[in-house]
Design a protein around this motif. Structure first.
Motif, PDB file in Angstrom:
ATOM      1  N   VAL A  65      39.375   0.488 -19.668  1.00 47.59           N
ATOM      2  CA  VAL A  65      38.054   0.938 -20.145  1.00 47.59           C
ATOM      3  C   VAL A  65      37.171  -0.275 -20.444  1.00 47.59           C
ATOM      4  O   VAL A  65      35.960  -0.272 -20.162  1.00 47.59           O
ATOM      5  CB  VAL A  65      38.226   1.798 -21.426  1.00 47.59           C
ATOM      6  N   GLU A  66      37.778  -1.345 -20.959  1.00 41.98           N
ATOM      7  CA  GLU A  66      37.006  -2.536 -21.343  1.00 41.98           C
ATOM      8  C   GLU A  66      36.290  -3.149 -20.136  1.00 41.98           C
ATOM      9  O   GLU A  66      35.102  -3.482 -20.219  1.00 41.98           O
ATOM     10  CB  GLU A  66      37.929  -3.593 -21.975  1.00 41.98           C
ATOM     11  N   VAL A  67      37.019  -3.303 -19.015  1.00 48.40           N
ATOM     12  CA  VAL A  67      36.354  -3.929 -17.865  1.00 48.40           C
ATOM     13  C   VAL A  67      35.355  -2.972 -17.217  1.00 48.40           C
ATOM     14  O   VAL A  67      34.305  -3.394 -16.720  1.00 48.40           O
ATOM     15  CB  VAL A  67      37.349  -4.496 -16.803  1.00 48.40           C
ATOM     16  N   ILE A  68      35.654  -1.676 -17.240  1.00 44.17           N
ATOM     17  CA  ILE A  68      34.732  -0.702 -16.637  1.00 44.17           C
ATOM     18  C   ILE A  68      33.407  -0.704 -17.414  1.00 44.17           C
ATOM     19  O   ILE A  68      32.324  -0.726 -16.820  1.00 44.17           O
ATOM     20  CB  ILE A  68      35.368   0.715 -16.605  1.00 44.17           C
ATOM     21  N   GLU A  69      33.493  -0.761 -18.731  1.00 42.17           N
ATOM     22  CA  GLU A  69      32.252  -0.786 -19.530  1.00 42.17           C
ATOM     23  C   GLU A  69      31.472  -2.072 -19.275  1.00 42.17           C
ATOM     24  O   GLU A  69      30.253  -2.070 -19.149  1.00 42.17           O
ATOM     25  CB  GLU A  69      32.569  -0.631 -21.013  1.00 42.17           C
ATOM     26  N   TYR A  70      32.200  -3.176 -19.165  1.00 46.65           N
ATOM     27  CA  TYR A  70      31.548  -4.462 -18.881  1.00 46.65           C
ATOM     28  C   TYR A  70      30.850  -4.397 -17.512  1.00 46.65           C
ATOM     29  O   TYR A  70      29.697  -4.793 -17.370  1.00 46.65           O
ATOM     30  CB  TYR A  70      32.590  -5.577 -18.906  1.00 46.65           C
ATOM     31  N   ALA A  71      31.572  -3.874 -16.507  1.00 46.63           N
ATOM     32  CA  ALA A  71      31.020  -3.790 -15.154  1.00 46.63           C
ATOM     33  C   ALA A  71      29.763  -2.928 -15.146  1.00 46.63           C
ATOM     34  O   ALA A  71      28.745  -3.285 -14.526  1.00 46.63           O
ATOM     35  CB  ALA A  71      32.065  -3.221 -14.194  1.00 46.63           C
ATOM     36  N   ARG A  72      29.791  -1.809 -15.853  1.00 42.79           N
ATOM     37  CA  ARG A  72      28.606  -0.930 -15.908  1.00 42.79           C
ATOM     38  C   ARG A  72      27.420  -1.684 -16.497  1.00 42.79           C
ATOM     39  O   ARG A  72      26.293  -1.589 -16.012  1.00 42.79           O
ATOM     40  CB  ARG A  72      28.898   0.304 -16.756  1.00 42.79           C
ATOM     41  N   GLY A  73      27.692  -2.459 -17.567  1.00 44.20           N
ATOM     42  CA  GLY A  73      26.613  -3.199 -18.233  1.00 44.20           C
ATOM     43  C   GLY A  73      26.012  -4.283 -17.360  1.00 44.20           C
ATOM     44  O   GLY A  73      24.859  -4.666 -17.533  1.00 44.20           O
ATOM     45  N   LYS A  74      26.786  -4.794 -16.405  1.00 44.30           N
ATOM     46  CA  LYS A  74      26.336  -5.910 -15.549  1.00 44.30           C
ATOM     47  C   LYS A  74      25.625  -5.434 -14.294  1.00 44.30           C
ATOM     48  O   LYS A  74      25.036  -6.231 -13.570  1.00 44.30           O
ATOM     49  CB  LYS A  74      27.565  -6.705 -15.086  1.00 44.30           C
ATOM     50  N   THR A  75      25.764  -4.138 -13.984  1.00 45.70           N
ATOM     51  CA  THR A  75      25.335  -3.653 -12.668  1.00 45.70           C
ATOM     52  C   THR A  75      23.962  -2.991 -12.732  1.00 45.70           C
ATOM     53  O   THR A  75      23.739  -2.084 -13.530  1.00 45.70           O
ATOM     54  CB  THR A  75      26.392  -2.670 -12.107  1.00 45.70           C
ATOM     55  N   ARG A  76      23.043  -3.484 -11.896  1.00 43.15           N
ATOM     56  CA  ARG A  76      21.684  -2.926 -11.853  1.00 43.15           C
ATOM     57  C   ARG A  76      21.534  -1.922 -10.710  1.00 43.15           C
ATOM     58  O   ARG A  76      20.644  -1.076 -10.750  1.00 43.15           O
ATOM     59  CB  ARG A  76      20.654  -4.052 -11.652  1.00 43.15           C
ATOM     60  N   GLU A  77      22.354  -2.046  -9.695  1.00 43.31           N
ATOM     61  CA  GLU A  77      22.190  -1.207  -8.500  1.00 43.31           C
ATOM     62  C   GLU A  77      22.628   0.228  -8.798  1.00 43.31           C
ATOM     63  O   GLU A  77      23.777   0.454  -9.174  1.00 43.31           O
ATOM     64  CB  GLU A  77      23.035  -1.744  -7.322  1.00 43.31           C
ATOM     65  N   LEU A  82      49.472  -4.390 -14.888  1.00 44.33           N
ATOM     66  CA  LEU A  82      48.985  -5.304 -15.928  1.00 44.33           C
ATOM     67  C   LEU A  82      47.474  -5.169 -16.001  1.00 44.33           C
ATOM     68  O   LEU A  82      46.769  -5.548 -15.060  1.00 44.33           O
ATOM     69  CB  LEU A  82      49.359  -6.752 -15.571  1.00 44.33           C
ATOM     70  N   THR A  83      46.983  -4.590 -17.077  1.00 40.57           N
ATOM     71  CA  THR A  83      45.548  -4.315 -17.163  1.00 40.57           C
ATOM     72  C   THR A  83      44.836  -5.370 -18.012  1.00 40.57           C
ATOM     73  O   THR A  83      45.397  -5.910 -18.958  1.00 40.57           O
ATOM     74  CB  THR A  83      45.299  -2.906 -17.745  1.00 40.57           C
ATOM     75  N   ILE A  84      43.593  -5.632 -17.641  1.00 36.82           N
ATOM     76  CA  ILE A  84      42.796  -6.656 -18.326  1.00 36.82           C
ATOM     77  C   ILE A  84      42.089  -6.017 -19.527  1.00 36.82           C
ATOM     78  O   ILE A  84      41.391  -5.009 -19.382  1.00 36.82           O
ATOM     79  CB  ILE A  84      41.734  -7.255 -17.371  1.00 36.82           C
TER      80      ILE A  84
END
Ligand SMILES: C[S@@+](CC[C@H](N)C(=O)[O-])C[C@H]1O[C@@H](n2cnc3c(N)ncnc32)[C@H](O)[C@@H]1O
Length: 230
Positions: free
Chosen positions: A90-102, A20-22
């Motif tokens: 893909v949706e959560v991966i793109e969101y995670a990339r946008g949130k991550t500074r490290e 079940l993907t988000i």
């Protein structure tokens, strides 16, 4: 009427997995914050400590979603370490990339039951709130994959939803989040961990409603487990 789980998930099977993907990263983030009742930073800080990861370690976060735990792990391992979060959505991966500074925390699309990482390439693997997203028949393969990509002596931390014990509250969870969560057999995690070849090193609860199991990939595979063939 759709429940919360159905609203946040892809409405049709994902091409890469039966899990079940988000689909709605922002909605998931908001629900995460609300459902933890303000305890999310503390709960995930505890998961990071329970993972046993140390500065300089290479960490894999399986089913990373919006990357909340991956970013917490990035603080733990520091810039000499690395964190990779994988998720089929893909949706959560793109969101995670946008949130991550490290710079040492990155993300890729991927599935737990077929990891693309080489054997023994991580010091620690974490998976939070994602096992219940996998159909039961895919779970053993996912744990065997996590075993395969961990180096001997490497650590696994699995954390997932502990359904409430009282029937009335379980009904409430079923109505709001669905039966997958309300009827989830979190007690079966121990068996999945040991059958894949891990030694269980600890288990317990994290408030408000998580249960965790800690495993270690033995230096030598234990006979009679899936790890013998990994
Ligand atoms: C409830 S979210 C948990 C996200 C994050 N780990 C957290 O703690 O907030 C479950 C995640 O599992 C992912 N998922 C579903 N099927 C999967 C699979 N086959 N392999 C890996 N992750 C999967 C979903 O896309 C979703 O992002």
């Amino acid at each position: 009427m759709k429940n919360l789980g159905q609203l946040l998930q892809h409405g049709h099977p994902h091409p890469d997995t039966e899990g079940l993907t988000i689909a709605h990263a922002r909605g998931y983030e908001l629900c995460g914050a609300i459902c933890f009742g303000g305890m999310r930073p503390r709960a995930y800080g505890r998961l990071a400590r329970l993972s046993g990861a140390r500065p300089g370690d290479r960490v894999l976060d399986v089913g990373c979603g919006t990357g909340y735990l991956a970013r917490r792990m990035a603080r733990t391992v520091g810039p000499t370490g690395s964190v990779l979060g994988i998720d089929p959505s893909v949706e959560v991966i793109e969101y995670a990339r946008g949130k991550t500074r490290e710079a040492h925390c990155s993300y890729e699309t991927g599935v737990a039951e077929g990891l693309t990482a080489p054997d023994a390439s991580f010091d620690a693997v974490v998976i939070s709130l994602a096992v219940h997203h996998l159909p039961e028949d895919l779970r053993p393969a996912a744990f065997q994959e996590m075993y395969r990509v961990l180096r001997p002596g490497g650590r696994l931390l699995v954390a997932d939803f502990r359904p409430p014990r009282t029937r009335a509250v379980r009904h409430l969870v079923a109505a709001s989040a669905g039966h997958v969560m309300a009827d989830y057999r979190v007690d079966l995690l121990d068996g999945l961990v040991t059958e894949a070849g891990f030694e269980v090193r600890g288990r317990g609860g994290v408030r408000p409603w998580l249960r965790y199991v800690q495993g270690v990939r033995p230096e030598r595979p234990q006979s009679g487990t899936a790890g013998t063939t990994a």
